[in-house]
Design a protein around this motif. Structure first.
Motif, PDB file in Angstrom:
ATOM      1  N   LEU A 139     -18.642 -83.818 -51.534  1.00  0.00           N
ATOM      2  CA  LEU A 139     -19.057 -84.546 -50.334  1.00  0.00           C
ATOM      3  C   LEU A 139     -18.896 -86.055 -50.535  1.00  0.00           C
ATOM      4  N   GLY A 140     -19.220 -86.527 -51.742  1.00  0.00           N
ATOM      5  CA  GLY A 140     -19.016 -87.937 -52.057  1.00  0.00           C
ATOM      6  C   GLY A 140     -17.546 -88.318 -52.017  1.00  0.00           C
ATOM      7  N   LEU A 141     -16.700 -87.472 -52.608  1.00  0.00           N
ATOM      8  CA  LEU A 141     -15.261 -87.717 -52.562  1.00  0.00           C
ATOM      9  C   LEU A 141     -14.750 -87.706 -51.134  1.00  0.00           C
ATOM     10  N   LEU A 142     -15.213 -86.748 -50.363  1.00  0.00           N
ATOM     11  CA  LEU A 142     -14.779 -86.630 -48.978  1.00  0.00           C
ATOM     12  C   LEU A 142     -15.137 -87.881 -48.187  1.00  0.00           C
ATOM     13  N   TYR A 164     -12.668 -90.554 -49.153  1.00  0.00           N
ATOM     14  CA  TYR A 164     -11.337 -90.278 -48.610  1.00  0.00           C
ATOM     15  C   TYR A 164     -11.280 -90.535 -47.106  1.00  0.00           C
ATOM     16  N   VAL A 165     -12.327 -90.175 -46.387  1.00  0.00           N
ATOM     17  CA  VAL A 165     -12.353 -90.425 -44.943  1.00  0.00           C
ATOM     18  C   VAL A 165     -12.393 -91.926 -44.673  1.00  0.00           C
ATOM     19  N   ARG A 166     -13.202 -92.637 -45.427  1.00  0.00           N
ATOM     20  CA  ARG A 166     -13.267 -94.100 -45.255  1.00  0.00           C
ATOM     21  C   ARG A 166     -11.908 -94.737 -45.542  1.00  0.00           C
ATOM     22  N   GLU A 192      -9.150 -96.846 -42.986  1.00  0.00           N
ATOM     23  CA  GLU A 192      -8.623 -98.175 -43.277  1.00  0.00           C
ATOM     24  C   GLU A 192      -7.106 -98.180 -43.462  1.00  0.00           C
ATOM     25  N   LEU A 193      -6.564 -97.143 -44.107  1.00  0.00           N
ATOM     26  CA  LEU A 193      -5.161 -97.149 -44.498  1.00  0.00           C
ATOM     27  C   LEU A 193      -4.228 -96.360 -43.585  1.00  0.00           C
ATOM     28  N   ARG A 194      -4.741 -95.329 -42.948  1.00  0.00           N
ATOM     29  CA  ARG A 194      -3.935 -94.445 -42.088  1.00  0.00           C
ATOM     30  C   ARG A 194      -2.722 -93.871 -42.847  1.00  0.00           C
ATOM     31  N   SER A 195      -2.946 -93.491 -44.078  1.00  0.00           N
ATOM     32  CA  SER A 195      -1.870 -92.977 -44.916  1.00  0.00           C
ATOM     33  C   SER A 195      -1.863 -91.444 -44.923  1.00  0.00           C
ATOM     34  N   PRO A 196      -0.671 -90.822 -44.922  1.00  0.00           N
ATOM     35  CA  PRO A 196      -0.603 -89.365 -45.035  1.00  0.00           C
ATOM     36  C   PRO A 196      -1.202 -88.868 -46.353  1.00  0.00           C
ATOM     37  N   PHE A 197      -1.137 -89.696 -47.386  1.00  0.00           N
ATOM     38  CA  PHE A 197      -1.712 -89.331 -48.675  1.00  0.00           C
ATOM     39  C   PHE A 197      -3.220 -89.120 -48.564  1.00  0.00           C
ATOM     40  N   THR A 198      -3.890 -89.985 -47.805  1.00  0.00           N
ATOM     41  CA  THR A 198      -5.338 -89.830 -47.655  1.00  0.00           C
ATOM     42  C   THR A 198      -5.675 -88.567 -46.869  1.00  0.00           C
ATOM     43  N   LEU A 199      -4.813 -88.186 -45.926  1.00  0.00           N
ATOM     44  CA  LEU A 199      -5.033 -86.911 -45.224  1.00  0.00           C
ATOM     45  C   LEU A 199      -4.946 -85.742 -46.197  1.00  0.00           C
ATOM     46  N   GLY A 200      -4.014 -85.813 -47.141  1.00  0.00           N
ATOM     47  CA  GLY A 200      -3.903 -84.779 -48.163  1.00  0.00           C
ATOM     48  C   GLY A 200      -5.138 -84.711 -49.036  1.00  0.00           C
ATOM     49  N   LEU A 201      -5.695 -85.861 -49.372  1.00  0.00           N
ATOM     50  CA  LEU A 201      -6.919 -85.885 -50.172  1.00  0.00           C
ATOM     51  C   LEU A 201      -8.102 -85.303 -49.395  1.00  0.00           C
ATOM     52  N   ILE A 202      -8.174 -85.600 -48.114  1.00  0.00           N
ATOM     53  CA  ILE A 202      -9.237 -85.030 -47.277  1.00  0.00           C
ATOM     54  C   ILE A 202      -9.099 -83.515 -47.231  1.00  0.00           C
ATOM     55  N   VAL A 231     -13.299 -91.359 -61.423  1.00  0.00           N
ATOM     56  CA  VAL A 231     -12.099 -92.183 -61.233  1.00  0.00           C
ATOM     57  C   VAL A 231     -12.053 -92.758 -59.821  1.00  0.00           C
ATOM     58  N   THR A 232     -12.422 -91.956 -58.834  1.00  0.00           N
ATOM     59  CA  THR A 232     -12.392 -92.407 -57.442  1.00  0.00           C
ATOM     60  C   THR A 232     -13.399 -93.526 -57.194  1.00  0.00           C
TER      61      THR A 232
END
Length: 95
Positions: free
Chosen positions: A20-23, A26-28, A32-42, A92-93
């Protein structure tokens, strides 16, 4: 409740909290970034969260069905390994 099933449930619960903390991070970051990579992390975090919540439910059921340490010990070991991995990713995150 058998000790190893109880420990497996506790490990899955701790993993869920870390996920939940990671999520939230990743959502935040995605906002901010609107990156496809962050969608993958979510997507990654959501799937692991669903898996952990399902594990809690099924560990409880397996304990009720009388599955003893023969099943509880391996599930505990797998959950512990996953918790170490999720905790490392969380560390790490947040750094």
């Amino acid at each position: 409740m058998d000790l190893f099933w109880a420990l497996s449930i506790a490990i899955a619960a701790v993993s869920s909290v870390l996920l939940l903390g990671l999520l939230s991070v990743y959502v935040r970051n995605h906002r901010e970034l609107r990156s496809p990579f962050t969608l993958g992390l979510i997507f990654f975090a959501v799937l692991f969260l669903v898996q952990n919540l399902g594990s809690i439910y099924f560990y409880y059921l397996m304990n009720e069905w009388g599955e003893g340490p023969g099943m509880g010990i391996p599930m505990f070991a797998l959950g512990a390994a996953e918790l170490v991995g999720v905790a490392a990713l969380f560390y790490v995150t947040w750094r």
